[in-house]
Design an enzyme around this catalytic site. Structure first.
Site, PDB file in Angstrom:
ATOM      1  CE  LYS A  35      -0.666  -0.245   5.022  1.00  0.00           C
ATOM      2  NZ  LYS A  35      -1.679  -0.318   6.101  1.00  0.00           N
ATOM      3  CE1 TYR A 253      14.667  30.653   7.717  1.00  0.00           C
ATOM      4  CE2 TYR A 253      14.826  28.329   7.127  1.00  0.00           C
ATOM      5  CZ  TYR A 253      14.743  29.661   6.751  1.00  0.00           C
ATOM      6  OH  TYR A 253      14.732  29.994   5.420  1.00  0.00           O
TER       7      TYR A 253
END
Length: 356
Positions: A35, A253
């Protein structure tokens, strides 16, 4: 110039993993669960390496049709079944067994005009409470389905929520036994964890998924470290920049990481837009030029930073393994508060993929 980030898929490791998993359940047939585009590895890319499986279990029709068009003639099970009644004509055309978990699907089977009966996997809700009929309803539903001419062979199917725990299948197994009482039918219960660790749940069909790709269903690599299973996907890149920093310098950041001494930092061409987890904290393991080290600072969209202190020889162009043979995807996932499944499935389309 092409960015150096690339994912490689080791088809030999995939074949060997299938052999190992099959040996764990020698008396059962095996659905290779593929899947979500084979857990991010690519159904079209990997199916031939899994062709020794007895069948493929998928989620959607598009992938099932792809397998048929690629030449797979064996069984293909639709794990969530059909989503609309008009899809039954496609299941009929491509001969696809389907799970049945809702009353509307029974009605659709009654009304459909099919060339031949479809094999059905009747989904039992054994405690996960996602899809399936409650155990006390299974006998009634079974009889309803048996009376439909469009229904062929029937199998009971369920899914375990906690098979990675030693006692995790005790209550679900009790519920399944309640549902199956008096029914002479095949069963398919075992997911990856139950296939490895619960032989009492193997029955007729096992459904391994994540273990085929060399990651642990428990999220802990040490749980499968002695099985011989090998990671199939490796995510690699290179150092594209180096910073020699003084004490007290911030990295990335938000300035989440600050140096406490002189420190050499490598900048890697890989970020969250490539599928690397943005939430990976400083200290997440990484391999640079063959040496284990860690990330530092916040992961950016296209880059991340690593500590080059353990590998002073590493510079521009040094190879980096983000996860793979040496840096296990389970360890990166655990550091990031998630699971290997998510990282595999999150590999971005912009990352080139090569097969080995």
């Amino acid at each position: 110039m092409t960015r150096p980030v690339v994912a490689s898929i080791d088809l030999l490791a995939l074949r060997q993993n299938l052999q190992i998993v099959r040996r764990a359940a020698p008396g059962s047939r095996l659905w290779a669960v593929d899947k979500d585009n084979a857990y991010g590895h690519g159904v079209a890319r990997v199916w031939s390496a899994l062709s020794a499986a007895d069948g493929f279990a998928l989620l959607n029709l598009e992938e099932a049709i792809l397998l048929r068009e690629q030449g797979w003639k064996g069984p293909i099970l639709l794990l969530e079944g059909f989503f609309h009644a008009d899809e039954l004509a496609v299941l009929d055309q491509y001969r696809l067994p389907t799970s049945v978990h809702s009353n509307w699907q029974i009605k659709a089977l009654q009304q459909a005009k099919l060339r031949a009966p479809l094999d059905i996997y009747l989904k039992v809700n054994s405690g996960m409470n996602r899809l399936g009929f409650m155990p006390e309803r299974v006998h009634t539903v079974w009889q309803q389905l048996r009376a439909i001419s469009n229904v062929g062979e029937m199998t009971l199917m369920s899914h375990f929520a906690e098979a990675e725990n030693p006692q995790g299948i005790v209550e679900p197994m009790r519920r399944i036994e309640q549902a199956a009482e008096g029914l002479d039918c095949p069963r398919s219960l075992a997911n990856s964890a139950a296939t490895l660790w619960h032989p009492e749940a193997h029955f007729d069909w096992v459904r391994p998924g994540i273990v085929l790709y060399g990651a642990s269903p428990s999220g802990q690599w040490q749980d499968i470290a002695n099985t011989g299973l090998k990671p199939v996907m490796t995510l690699r890149s290179e150092i594209i920049g180096v910073q020699n920093l003084r004490p007290g310098e911030a990295i990335g950041y938000g300035g989440l990481y600050r140096t406490t001494q002189e420190q050499r930092i490598g900048i890697v061409a890989c970020g969250y837009a490539d599928g690397y987890p943005r939430v990976a904290p400083s200290g997440t393991p990484v391999l640079v030029d063959g040496v284990r080290t860690t990330t530092v600072g916040r992961v950016s969209m296209d880059m991340l930073a690593v500590d080059l202190t353990p590998c002073p020889q590493a510079g521009i162009g040094a190879p980096v393994e983000l996860w793979g043979k040496e840096i296990k995807i389970d360890d990166v996932a655990a550091s990031s508060g998630t699971v290997g499944y998510e990282l595999m499935c999150a590999l971005a389309p912009r990352v080139p993929v090569v097969t080995l």
